[in-house]
Write an enzyme that holds these catalytic residues in place. Structure first.
Site: not given
Length: 178
Positions: A52-54, A154
């Site tokens: 889920q970290n962008q 992020s």
């Protein structure tokens, strides 16, 4: 007769967590700094491993290719090919979980020393407010030698959405050309 039994209360020891080595080379023009890897990243020994970290989607816009689609080692090589370096401002800290707010007993990296070894470095970007607050202090007077860029985090905890974050990350490209 009533006896009171007192037990000493001890808070569980918070685990000490350590950052990874920097991903840089002599051609690094842009250094992107996070705070300290989260639990998932530490467990997998990879920067920004949480799905889920962008980060990988956001930095792809500056690198000019889809890094998220690549195997991890290829992502790191592609960053270097794009003249982008990666590291953290915190060398180690005690922390329960992954949030920056939970960091205690922080030991910092010597960012100014690393920057001084990168002859083509033009800009230092900070992935989120915690990285910015710590990193600018760590750079001290050396910060004046570089463009300093504050990026929206992020992290999935920074919930403004990819589309809102993307323009700031795309703007990193100006530090890579020429």
């Amino acid at each position: 007769m009533v006896r009171a039994i007192w037990r000493s209360y001890r808070k569980p020891m918070e685990p000490r967590k350590h950052s990874f080595p920097p991903v840089v080379d002599n051609d690094t023009r842009l250094l992107v700094l996070g705070s300290l890897p989260g639990q998932r990243s530490l467990a997998e020994r990879r920067y920004y491993a949480h799905p889920q970290n962008q980060f990988w989607r956001l930095i792809s816009s500056a690198a000019g290719r889809d890094l998220a689609a690549l195997p991890y080692e290829d992502r790191l090589a592609a960053l270097c090919d794009a003249h982008i370096g990666l590291w953290d401002v915190v060398a180690s800290a005690t922390r329960q979980g992954s949030t920056d707010a939970a960091m205690r007993n922080i030991e910092r990296h010597d960012l100014a020393a690393l920057a001084a070894t990168l002859p083509r470095l033009r800009a230092i970007a900070f992935n989120g407010g915690t990285a910015l607050r710590h990193g600018v202090k760590q750079l001290g007077p050396a910060a004046a030698n570089y463009a300093i860029v504050a990026l929206p985090s992020s992290s999935p905890l920074h919930t403004v959405g990819l589309a809102t974050k993307l323009p700031a990350w795309e703007a990193l490209r100006i530090h890579l050309t020429g």
